[in-house]
Design an enzyme around this catalytic site. Structure first.
Site, mmCIF file in Angstrom:
data_model
loop_
_atom_site.group_PDB
_atom_site.id
_atom_site.type_symbol
_atom_site.label_atom_id
_atom_site.label_comp_id
_atom_site.label_asym_id
_atom_site.label_seq_id
_atom_site.Cartn_x
_atom_site.Cartn_y
_atom_site.Cartn_z
ATOM 1 N N ASN A 65 30.497 55.102 49.279
ATOM 2 C CA ASN A 65 31.061 53.754 49.218
ATOM 3 C C ASN A 65 30.518 52.812 50.277
ATOM 4 O O ASN A 65 30.654 51.595 50.164
ATOM 5 C CB ASN A 65 32.583 53.817 49.260
ATOM 6 C CG ASN A 65 33.108 54.216 47.897
ATOM 7 O OD1 ASN A 65 32.541 53.816 46.879
ATOM 8 N ND2 ASN A 65 34.142 55.016 47.859
ATOM 9 N N SER A 124 38.585 57.685 49.223
ATOM 10 C CA SER A 124 37.256 57.123 48.994
ATOM 11 C C SER A 124 36.695 56.470 50.244
ATOM 12 O O SER A 124 35.531 56.088 50.255
ATOM 13 C CB SER A 124 37.307 56.115 47.846
ATOM 14 O OG SER A 124 38.364 55.230 48.026
HETATM 15 N N1 CAA Z 1 36.248 62.159 29.582
HETATM 16 C C1 CAA Z 1 35.529 62.378 28.482
HETATM 17 N N2 CAA Z 1 34.724 61.455 27.944
HETATM 18 C C2 CAA Z 1 34.655 60.258 28.570
HETATM 19 C C3 CAA Z 1 35.368 59.964 29.735
HETATM 20 C C4 CAA Z 1 36.209 60.976 30.233
HETATM 21 N N3 CAA Z 1 36.955 60.802 31.335
HETATM 22 N N4 CAA Z 1 35.088 58.696 30.108
HETATM 23 C C5 CAA Z 1 34.208 58.214 29.216
HETATM 24 N N5 CAA Z 1 33.950 59.151 28.291
HETATM 25 C C6 CAA Z 1 33.104 59.062 27.124
HETATM 26 C C7 CAA Z 1 33.301 57.754 26.397
HETATM 27 O O1 CAA Z 1 34.451 57.762 25.616
HETATM 28 C C8 CAA Z 1 32.034 57.691 25.576
HETATM 29 O O2 CAA Z 1 32.203 58.500 24.417
HETATM 30 P P1 CAA Z 1 31.507 58.095 23.010
HETATM 31 O O3 CAA Z 1 30.030 58.143 23.261
HETATM 32 O O4 CAA Z 1 31.966 59.172 22.080
HETATM 33 O O5 CAA Z 1 32.028 56.739 22.679
HETATM 34 C C9 CAA Z 1 31.065 58.362 26.520
HETATM 35 O O6 CAA Z 1 31.766 59.055 27.517
HETATM 36 C C10 CAA Z 1 30.242 57.336 27.233
HETATM 37 O O7 CAA Z 1 29.063 57.589 26.815
HETATM 38 P P2 CAA Z 1 28.031 56.438 26.855
HETATM 39 O O8 CAA Z 1 26.850 56.957 26.157
HETATM 40 O O9 CAA Z 1 28.628 55.171 26.429
HETATM 41 O O10 CAA Z 1 27.819 56.220 28.366
HETATM 42 P P3 CAA Z 1 26.977 57.023 29.393
HETATM 43 O O11 CAA Z 1 26.255 58.155 28.785
HETATM 44 O O12 CAA Z 1 26.247 55.984 30.137
HETATM 45 O O13 CAA Z 1 28.028 57.659 30.350
HETATM 46 C C11 CAA Z 1 29.191 57.046 32.308
HETATM 47 C C12 CAA Z 1 29.149 56.993 30.801
HETATM 48 C C13 CAA Z 1 29.046 58.506 32.761
HETATM 49 C C14 CAA Z 1 30.556 56.518 32.751
HETATM 50 C C15 CAA Z 1 28.008 56.184 32.841
HETATM 51 O O14 CAA Z 1 28.094 54.902 32.319
HETATM 52 C C16 CAA Z 1 27.968 56.128 34.323
HETATM 53 O O15 CAA Z 1 27.496 57.031 34.971
HETATM 54 N N6 CAA Z 1 28.490 55.023 34.892
HETATM 55 C C17 CAA Z 1 28.558 54.853 36.322
HETATM 56 C C18 CAA Z 1 29.799 55.527 36.827
HETATM 57 C C19 CAA Z 1 29.893 55.485 38.312
HETATM 58 O O16 CAA Z 1 29.087 54.901 39.009
HETATM 59 N N7 CAA Z 1 30.924 56.145 38.810
HETATM 60 C C20 CAA Z 1 31.168 56.158 40.219
HETATM 61 C C21 CAA Z 1 32.176 55.132 40.519
HETATM 62 S S1 CAA Z 1 32.442 55.043 42.226
HETATM 63 C C22 CAA Z 1 33.583 56.199 42.518
HETATM 64 O O17 CAA Z 1 34.138 56.838 41.673
HETATM 65 C C23 CAA Z 1 33.864 56.410 43.939
HETATM 66 C C24 CAA Z 1 34.860 55.546 44.537
HETATM 67 O O18 CAA Z 1 35.435 55.996 45.508
HETATM 68 C C25 CAA Z 1 35.112 54.175 44.145
#
Ligand code: CAA
Length: 281
Positions: A190, A119
């Site tokens: 990042n 990352s």
């Molecule tokens: N596989 C399948 N389903 C998953 C999952 C996975 N790995 N993780 C979460 N879900 C599911 C949840 O269980 C939930 O299911 P239900 O609706 O049935 O309960 C669903 O996804 C989440 O749906 P929501 O409607 O609650 O949430 P959402 O539509 O907003 O999507 C998200 C969730 C995609 C995580 C969204 O919140 C999002 O985009 N968050 C930001 C994530 C982000 O910024 N990621 C980058 C991090 S930085 C990085 O990764 C780089 C690094 O180097 C640090």
């Protein structure tokens, strides 16, 4: 070279997500980790994720079966000898990653591309740990891998055009969108995301707002899907700190990690994975 078999090294959150999307996209995958318990956890997480995505109609019956059929596991690197491409997702520590790349360089066929999911660490430094720096590239997936669209493709100083073209094609074949970035600390993602999270932690430390207030401002005011503190808990506070340390060392003082972040990591409050971070789980 046709890519059929991908070895994924490291079965943590990122490695298991990468193995999952490779398998559901039709690749044969060997998921490698020295800890058998980690492999078991990864397979359980993959099964759960695949079930959820299938129940929502986001994966077909065929893709669901492919996830079961296409993933083998191993507790040492030797199956990487059969792989057509390797994606490394071990712990975010330069020395550990450099050792892994040196071993992979000795084991794999000379034409095989060695990609890293790092990352923030230098792809150029990882390439220099091998005799094939032209075939070393960053493929930085986002967490949670099965849901996130982006893969950041990072070229080291010696990465060839051919290697880059293969990584771009592979990313598209996984149903994801590649974006190219140069090999500077934190790349694009990042360098921008982690200082925002760090600033949110400063705001919390200085009492500007509660965690809920800070996250709500960013969710409702800026339309972010998650607030920065919730997101830090998802990423892992140890990971956020190690990225801030890389930015601080490579880019200067404005990237200094917040003392509260350092204290929370020292206390072992790493976010969701330990049940406690800015929130309790
Ligand atoms: N596989 C399948 N389903 C998953 C999952 C996975 N790995 N993780 C979460 N879900 C599911 C949840 O269980 C939930 O299911 P239900 O609706 O049935 O309960 C669903 O996804 C989440 O749906 P929501 O409607 O609650 O949430 P959402 O539509 O907003 O999507 C998200 C969730 C995609 C995580 C969204 O919140 C999002 O985009 N968050 C930001 C994530 C982000 O910024 N990621 C980058 C991090 S930085 C990085 O990764 C780089 C690094 O180097 C640090």
């Amino acid at each position: 070279m046709e890519i059929e078999h991908i070895a994924v090294v490291g079965a943590g959150t990122m490695g298991s997500g990468i193995a999952q999307v490779c398998a559901t996209s039709g690749y044969q995958v060997t998921l490698i980790d020295i800890l058998p318990a980690q492999l078991e956890r990864a397979l359980a997480a993959i099964a759960q994720s695949v079930e959820k995505l299938h129940s929502k109609g986001r994966l077909s019956d065929e893709q669901r079966q492919a996830a079961e059929r296409n993933i083998a596991t191993a507790s040492n690197l030797s199956p990487a000898a059969e792989a057509d491409l390797v994606i490394e997702a071990v712990v975010e520590d330069l020395e550990v990653k450099r050792r892994t790349f040196t071993e992979l360089d000795e084991l794999t066929r000379p034409e095989v591309i060695l990609a890293s999911n790092t990352s923030s660490l230098s792809i150029t430094a990882l390439g220099a740990a091998t005799k094939r720096p032209d075939k070393v590239i960053g493929m930085h997936f986002m967490n949670p891998v099965p849901l996130m669209q982006l893969v950041e493709i990072v070229r080291g100083m010696a990465t060839s055009d051919e290697t880059t073209a293969t990584a771009l094609e592979l990313t598209k074949s996984l149903g994801k969108t590649p974006v190219e970035a140069r090999d500077y600390p934190g790349f694009i993602s990042n360098r921008i995301l982690c200082p925002m999270i760090n600033e949110a932690i400063y705001a919390l430390m200085e009492g500007v707002g509660t965690p809920e207030a800070i996250d709500t401002v960013m969710k409702l005011g800026m339309n972010h899907p998650m607030g920065p503190l919730e997101l830090a808990d998802l990423i892992g506070l140890d990971v956020v700190l190690s990225i801030m340390n890389v930015l601080h060392e490579g880019l200067g003082d404005k990237y200094r990690p917040c003392p509260l972040l350092q204290r929370m990591v020292a206390a072992g409050h790493l976010g969701r994975k330990t049940g406690r971070g800015f929130y309790s789980y």
